[in-house]
Design an enzyme around this catalytic site. Structure first.
Site, short mmCIF file in Angstrom:
data_model
loop_
_atom_site.label_atom_id
_atom_site.label_comp_id
_atom_site.label_asym_id
_atom_site.label_seq_id
_atom_site.Cartn_x
_atom_site.Cartn_y
_atom_site.Cartn_z
CD GLU A 158 -3.16 -0.87 2.06
OE1 GLU A 158 -2.98 -0.17 3.08
OE2 GLU A 158 -4.25 -1.44 1.82
CD GLU A 313 -4.08 -5.87 2.59
OE1 GLU A 313 -4.81 -5.12 3.28
OE2 GLU A 313 -2.86 -5.74 2.50
C1 GAL Z 1 -4.33 -2.51 4.81
C2 GAL Z 1 -2.93 -3.05 5.01
C3 GAL Z 1 -2.91 -4.29 5.85
C4 GAL Z 1 -3.81 -4.15 7.03
C5 GAL Z 1 -5.19 -3.80 6.57
C6 GAL Z 1 -6.18 -3.63 7.69
O1 GAL Z 1 -4.31 -1.15 4.64
O2 GAL Z 1 -2.31 -3.31 3.77
O3 GAL Z 1 -1.58 -4.54 6.25
O4 GAL Z 1 -3.31 -3.16 7.87
O5 GAL Z 1 -5.15 -2.58 5.90
O6 GAL Z 1 -7.45 -3.24 7.21
#
Ligand code: GAL
Length: 672
Positions: A158, A313
């Site tokens: 990110e 994710e």
């Molecule tokens: C994203 C990040 C992850 C985790 C997740 C939680 O922004 O890439 O590592 O923190 O959010 O929602």
């Protein structure tokens, strides 16, 4: 996109669909790793992202590496058929690096150096960070490139999430070089920045700094260039790591983007990696969470130029970082996941596999919650794993859209600068409103950048295109000239790429195309508004936020105001609100105020030249991906009508005519 060993153009085609999530074994002991790997297998997980935040565990002090634990974990996983998306581990530098050079830490706009102890504590232009990160990546790639479980490289994490712009002295020096390259000489910069204003003329690049905290509004072009520079700085990091990887490996490379995230111009990053990945965190408490999610999916597919992409994710249920963290209802996670597949994703991944017991993310949901494998969430994960194995054929199918929304990061940065007629215009809200209208009509759309070819689209919507340079104006003009239908809205065509007003009346270079001339505008206060109607219709609609004096030159007036508008204080009287101009073989519509959804739908229908009748309620998402039709019910129980016999790949049933859908039911239909 690069071409890969197996001959496919996109590395995500060929393995069916990926399923899994971030896995952080450094937080757990050996017994837990074994349990994890077994439970992953049980849930049909086939890919995990490992090592994203492992730098301090891998390189315990400068040049001292500990890979044994990682070898063990990766082998355990591979024994259970779980492959790895191996991270380059550079997302968060270790304490020893910060100690050796505290200028690795980023500095915020107000000049405060941020401290170690959270994550992403690096300045993208720190040489110490870059060289330490480069060494680490090289070590990792050399060690793991031949590991048989390695599927892809996950570069950093990110980019820009917490620090999208650093204002330190390293960055100031790099900014000067960036400006030199962009403008060549200081005179050109002074011209572009309009530096004659407020005595800001520079005698040399060495006098220039980032737009740090200042007595009042900083130079707008300086601010705009800083957004561009900051996005480019992060892109350089990605390029740096990608080049090191490519020096030793032909495995595909990706990094996880954040959808509509202001700090990274994803269109300008096209081509750095081998495929595009998305992290998607729509708020389950939002009115239409599935539409918010779908917009991010469509943006990602568009950045990927229509190629399959990876949902890297999402949360199985709640996140931990909102004020109040809404949960996903039973079935909702599956529905949102399959919506991503419908919109071109070739994999569904989560943050994260096992819920943490310590640290700032211990209240973030996970595929394997604190309660363990008997939990609702793990069972839903298992079901999704089953579903995805039934959809492997979908991996080679593509989504094609006939309508596009212009989405331009440069415009986003520019339109939301300070010292404007109103600070109530939010680009994403405007984009989301039109996106919502298209979704209500069941139309899947792409997002396009000013550099994209528009000719394949039946219609293009360009909300609040404040910054429109000559080249994009030409592209829009030839699109309409060639038969396209374009919709623009107020506060459009105001400035060029330098944020200089295009003189002669708004909308600048687009005046002839829209056939209107805007002489003055008068923004409205919250709660204020004015009534207007379509010509020849008694129905009254409401305009808010913005009013302007528009003189049609060649356009015809489709709607006009009935009562006092902000501009009436200028003595102009009733004015046009919606205009349509025939131009070449096409049409351009211009909407001069902010409207409510019912009128927005009228405008969009007019643009498309069709009245839309939906086959089911608005909460039923229907998307075609190649020969597959995804039907996803995000609302209450409802009937859905099929117009011919089709097989549902998920249930295996052959369906005819009508089918009743419960909340979050999903069908993936194929002709029989
Ligand atoms: C994203 C990040 C992850 C985790 C997740 C939680 O922004 O890439 O590592 O923190 O959010 O929602």
């Amino acid at each position: 996109m690069a071409s890969f060993g197996d001959g496919t153009l996109n590395p995500l085609i060929g393995d069916g669909l990926y399923f899994g999530g971030d896995y952080n074994p450094e937080q757990w002991d050996r017994e837990t790793w074994v349990e994890d790997a077994d439970l992953m297998r049980k849930a049909r997980v086939n890919l995990v992202s490992v090592g994203i935040f492992s730098w301090s565990r891998i390189e315990t002090s400068e040049g001292k590496y500990d890979f044994e634990w990682l070898d063990e974990v990766l082998n355990l996983l591979l024994d259970r058929g779980v492959y790895v998306d191996l991270a380059t581990a550079t997302a968060s530098p270790p304490a020893w690096l910060i100690k050796s050079d505290p200028t690795v830490l980023p500095v915020d706009h107000d000049g405060r150096r941020l401290s170690f102890g959270a994550r992403q504590t690096y300045c993208p232009n720190s040489e110490s960070f870059r060289s330490a990160a480069s060494r680490l990546v090289e070590e990792l790639v050399i060690r793991y490139n031949d590991f048989p479980g390695l599927k892809m490289w996950h570069v950093s994490n990110e980019y820009g999430c917490h620090v999208s712009r650093c204002y330190c002295d390293n960055c100031a020096a790099k900014f000067r070089l960036w400006l030199q390259k962009r403008y060549g000489g200081i005179e050109a910069l002074n011209h572009a920045w309009g530096s004659a204003f407020w005595s800001q003329l520079y005698g040399g690049f060495d006098e220039i700094n980032p737009p740090r905290i200042a007595p009042t509004f900083a130079n707008p072009t300086q601010q705009l260039d800083y957004y561009r520079f900051a996005s480019d700085s992060l892109r350089e990091l990605y390029e740096m790591e990608a080049a090191i990887i490519r020096g030793h490996s032909d495995k595909p490379i990706t990094t996880n983007y954040m959808g509509f995230f202001k700090g990274v111009d994803q269109f300008a990053w096209r081509g750095v990696g081998d495929f595009v990945s998305l992290d998607s965190y729509p708020d389950p408490h939002a009115a239409q969470v599935h539409v918010d999610a779908a917009a991010g999916y469509d943006l990602t597919r568009s950045v990927a130029e229509g190629e399959p992409w990876l949902l890297m994710e999402q949360a199985p249920s709640a996140v931990n970082w909102r004020g109040i963290n809404g949960v996903k209802k039973p079935g909702q996670m599956r529905a949102l996941s399959l919506s991503a597949v419908a919109r071109g994703a070739n994999g569904v991944m989560f943050f994260q596999w096992r819920a943490a017991k310590a640290g700032a993310e211990k209240f973030h949901s996970a595929m394997l919650p604190h309660a363990g494998a008997e939990s609702r969430i793990y069972k839903e994960v298992q079901q999704l794993g089953d579903d995805l194995t039934k959809l492997s054929g979908v991996a080679s199918a593509k989504v094609s859209a006939s309508v596009a929304i212009v989405f331009d990061w440069n415009n986003w940065w520019a339109i939301e600068l300070d010292s404007h007629p109103t600070d109530h215009i939010f680009y994403l809200l405007s984009i989301r409103k039109f996106y919502g209208s298209l979704q209500r009509m069941g139309i899947t759309c792409d997002f396009v950048s000013p550099k994209d070819d528009l000719s394949k689209y039946k219609a293009v919507v360009a909300p609040n295109l404040y910054l429109c340079d000559r080249d994009f104006a030409k592209s829009l003009t030839s699109y309409v000239d060639g038969g396209g239908a374009l919709l623009g809205t107020y506060f459009t065509g105001i400035v060029d790429q330098n944020d200089h007003v295009v003189l002669g009346g708004y909308p600048g270079y687009l005046r002839d195309l829209f056939g209107v001339l805007v002489e003055e505008f008068a923004p409205l206060r919250p709660g204020d508004g004015f009534d207007f109607s379509l010509v020849n219709s008694p129905t009254i609609h409401r305009g808010t936020l913005w009013s302007e004096v528009v003189s049609p030159t060649t356009a015809s007036v489709l709607a006009k105001s009935n009562d006092e508008v902000g501009v009436d204080s200028l003595g102009v009287g009733q004015g046009g609100v919606l205009f349509e101009n025939s131009f070449g073989r096409g049409r351009a519509l211009y909407l001069a105020t902010e409207v409510e959804d019912d009128f927005l739908d009228i405008v969009v229908e007019r643009l498309l030249g069709d009245k839309f009748e939906r086959s089911a309620s608005e909460e039923v998402e229907v998307v075609e991906r190649g020969q597959y039709t995804f039907v996803i019910n995000h609302g209450v129980e409802v009937d859905f009508s099929l117009n011919h016999r089709q097989r549902d790949l998920l249930s295996g049933r052959v369906l005819e005519e009508a089918v009743s859908l419960k909340p979050y039911d999903v069908l993936v239909l194929e002709d029989v």
